[in-house]
Design a protein around this motif. Structure first.
Motif, short mmCIF file in Angstrom:
data_model
loop_
_atom_site.label_atom_id
_atom_site.label_comp_id
_atom_site.label_asym_id
_atom_site.label_seq_id
_atom_site.Cartn_x
_atom_site.Cartn_y
_atom_site.Cartn_z
N ILE A 106 0.84 -1.22 -0.01
CA ILE A 106 0.07 -0.12 0.09
C ILE A 106 0.87 1.07 0.12
O ILE A 106 0.65 2.28 -0.73
CB ILE A 106 -0.92 0.07 1.21
N ALA A 107 1.76 1.25 0.87
CA ALA A 107 2.83 2.32 1.01
C ALA A 107 3.41 2.72 -0.41
O ALA A 107 3.64 3.67 -0.79
CB ALA A 107 3.96 2.05 2.09
N ASP A 126 1.30 4.14 -3.13
CA ASP A 126 1.00 5.65 -2.71
C ASP A 126 2.34 6.49 -3.03
O ASP A 126 2.20 7.29 -3.64
CB ASP A 126 0.80 5.58 -1.13
N SER A 127 3.53 5.97 -2.38
CA SER A 127 4.79 6.70 -2.71
C SER A 127 5.30 6.82 -4.30
O SER A 127 5.83 7.92 -4.83
CB SER A 127 6.00 6.51 -1.66
N GLU A 142 -3.88 5.27 -4.66
CA GLU A 142 -4.52 4.79 -3.53
C GLU A 142 -4.92 3.60 -3.64
O GLU A 142 -5.83 3.12 -4.47
CB GLU A 142 -5.69 5.65 -3.11
N ILE A 143 -4.46 2.37 -3.09
CA ILE A 143 -4.93 0.96 -3.41
C ILE A 143 -5.76 0.47 -2.24
O ILE A 143 -5.30 0.64 -1.04
CB ILE A 143 -4.09 0.07 -3.72
#
Lengths: 357, 72
Positions: free
Chosen positions: B42-43, B46-47, B52-53
Motif C-alpha cells: 500500500i505504501a 502511494d509513494s 491509493e490501493i
C-alpha cells in the motif's frame, strides 16, 4: 470538517505514569520465531514496552500521574472543576471510572466527572472537550486523564497485536488563561468501525453461550488502518493548517499518535515535514493508544526547565475510525519527568485520601 | 517502467534476492507475502505511483503479475 478556535485556555502541565514492568519483544522469539519477530520490530519500531501488572488498571496509572501533576502545580483538589477520563479499558462496565477517580483523588462533589470512549484520537478529542468547557462555560480548571492498559484482552498468540501495545496513564492540566488559545479539527469515519474492534463483551454480543472466545480479543486490520492513515489523515491535516494559515516551517514539533514507526515515517514523508520535528516514543513504549501523544511529550520534554514557548501540532488517528488535530502553544517546562510505577489500588480509598491530605 | 524494474521494486519490498522473482508465482505460496507485505505494498503504491490501493483490491491478487499489472 469540524474546525475552530477555543479562546482563553492553556495547558499548564502534563504528567505520565507507566508501569515499571518492561517487556522486551525479543522475549517473543520462541513464540513467533526469531526472524518474524525481528521483521516485526524492524517495521513497527517497537523494541520494548511498559506493560501493566495484572492488578494495575488505567485508573491507577492516571491516578499516579494526576497526583504528581496536582502537586507540581499546587492545585488544591477543591479547585478542580472537571475531570474527564478517556479510556477504552475502564475499571468496570459501569460506573464511569471518572466518578471513582473523583473520589480517589479527593476532588470536590461540585466537580464534573465523566468518561469518554476513544482510543488513538483520545488526546485531541479530550483537549477539545476540556478547552470547550473552559472557553465557553464558567469553568477554570480541568484535569484531562487519558490512559489505557491495552495489553488487557490481547491474544498472546496473535502476532499482529501481542507485541505492539504499551500501557500508560496521563494527566493534563488545563486552565483559563487570557490571551491563549487552541485551534482544532475533528473528524470521524465510522464506516471503518470494524477495522479495530473487540466485538464481544458488551450489548451487541451479550449472549455468552454462543460467543466465540476470540470475539473478546482485540481484532485489528492493519492494512485498512494504514490506508486510512496515509490518505485521510494528511489530507485533513493539510487542509486544517491551510484554513488557519499555520506555517509548516514555524511549527516546532509535530506529535503524532505512535501507531507504528513505518506508518509514522510514511505519514511524515507525505506531509513533507522533517523527521527531526517528529518525536518518537514507540521504540521504548510501544503503541500507547490514546495516551501516546502526552506520553511522547513527557518523554521528550519531561526534563526541560525553560519557559520558552513551543508551537505544537498534535494529531491522533485510529480506532473509530476517529481522527483530529490540535495547534497550540505550550511552555517547554510544562511536562514533568516520566513516572515509572508498580502502584495499583488495593481497594481502600481512605488510604489514598489520607495520603492526599 | 519495465516489468523487470517493477519486479525489482517488489523484490526489495518483500526482501527477496534481486532478479529471482517470477511474475507467475502464486502469492499464497510465498512465505514473504504476509500482513506486513500488504502494508508495504500500500505504501509503495502511494509513494511510487501516487495511487491509493484498497485492501479489497489486494485481496483479489492471485499472482505477482496481478500486482505488476496495477503498477502504473
Amino acid at each position: 470538517m469540524a474546525t475552530g478556535i477555543l479562546k482563553n485556555v492553556e495547558i499548564k502541565g502534563i504528567a505520565c505514569a507507566v508501569p515499571d514492568h518492561i517487556v522486551n519483544n525479543e522475549e517473543y522469539f520462541n513464540v513467533f520465531g526469531e526472524e518474524s519477530v525481528r521483521k516485526f520490530i524492524n517495521m513497527t519500531g517497537v523494541k520494548t514496552r511498559h506493560v501493566a501488572y495484572d492488578e494495575q488498571c488505567t485508573s491507577d496509572l492516571c491516578y499516579v500521574a494526576a497526583k504528581s501533576l496536582m502537586k507540581k502545580l499546587n492545585w488544591e483538589p477543591s479547585s478542580i472543576d472537571a475531570l474527564i477520563l478517556i479510556t477504552q479499558t475502564p475499571d468496570y462496565a459501569i460506573p464511569a471510572t471518572a466518578c471513582v477517580l473523583q473520589y480517589r483523588l479527593g476532588l470536590s462533589e461540585d466537580c464534573i466527572a465523566f468518561d469518554i470512549n476513544l482510543g488513538c484520537s483520545a488526546y485531541v478529542y479530550g483537549l477539545w472537550q476540556a478547552a470547550t468547557m473552559i472557553s465557553t462555560q464558567n469553568i477554570n480548571r480541568v484535569l484531562l486523564l487519558v490512559g489505557d492498559t491495552s495489553n488487557f484482552g490481547i491474544n498472546q498468540n496473535d502476532s499482529s497485536t501481542a507485541m505492539i501495545f504499551g500501557d500508560g496513564g496521563t494527566a493534563t492540566a488545563l486552565e483559563r488563561t487570557e490571551g491563549k488559545e487552541i485551534k482544532y479539527f475533528l473528524k470521524t469515519k465510522g464506516s471503518g468501525y470494524k477495522s479495530i474492534i473487540v466485538p464481544a463483551g458488551h450489548a451487541r454480543s451479550r449472549s455468552q453461550i454462543n460467543t466465540d472466545p476470540s470475539e473478546y480479543e482485540l481484532y485489528m486490520n492493519g492494512a485498512d488502518v494504514f490506508s486510512f492513515t496515509i490518505t485521510d489523515v494528511p489530507k485533513a491535516l493539510n487542509s486544517f493548517m491551510e484554513e488557519f494559515s499555520i506555517d509548516k516551517n514555524e511549527v516546532d514539533m509535530y506529535v503524532f499518535h505512535q501507531a507504528n514507526l513505518f506508518i509514522l515515517k510514511h505519514l511524515v514523508r507525505k506531509l513533507g515535514i522533517p523527521m527531526e520535528k517528529v518525536p518518537i516514543s514507540i521504540d521504548r513504549y510501544g503503541n500507547t493508544s490514546g495516551e501516546s501523544i502526552p506520553l511522547t511529550l513527557v518523554d521528550v520534554l519531561g526534563n526541560e526547565q525553560s519557559d520558552d514557548t513551543l508551537k505544537l501540532i498534535l494529531c491522533g488517528f485510529g480506532v473509530g475510525l476517529s481522527y483530529g488535530g490540535i495547534y497550540l502553544e505550550m511552555k517547554k517546562s510544562a511536562c514533568i519527568p516520566m513516572i515509572y510505577t508498580n502502584y495499583y489500588f488495593k481497594g481502600d480509598v481512605s488510604e489514598e485520601r489520607n495520603e492526599n491530605q | 517502467m519495465t516489468v523487470k524494474e517493477k519486479l525489482n521494486i517488489l523484490e526489495e519490498l518483500l526482501s527477496i534476492e534481486k532478479d529471482t522473482l517470477d511474475e507467475n508465482r502464486l502469492l499464497e505460496d510465498m512465505e514473504e507475502w504476509d500482513s506486513m507485505a500488504v502494508i508495504s505494498l500500500i505504501a509503495m503504491f502511494d509513494s511510487v505511483f501516487g495511487k491509493e490501493i484498497k485492501t479489497e483490491e489486494i485481496k483479489q491478487f492471485r499472482t505477482v503479475k496481478d500486482i505488476i499489472d496495477k503498477m502504473e
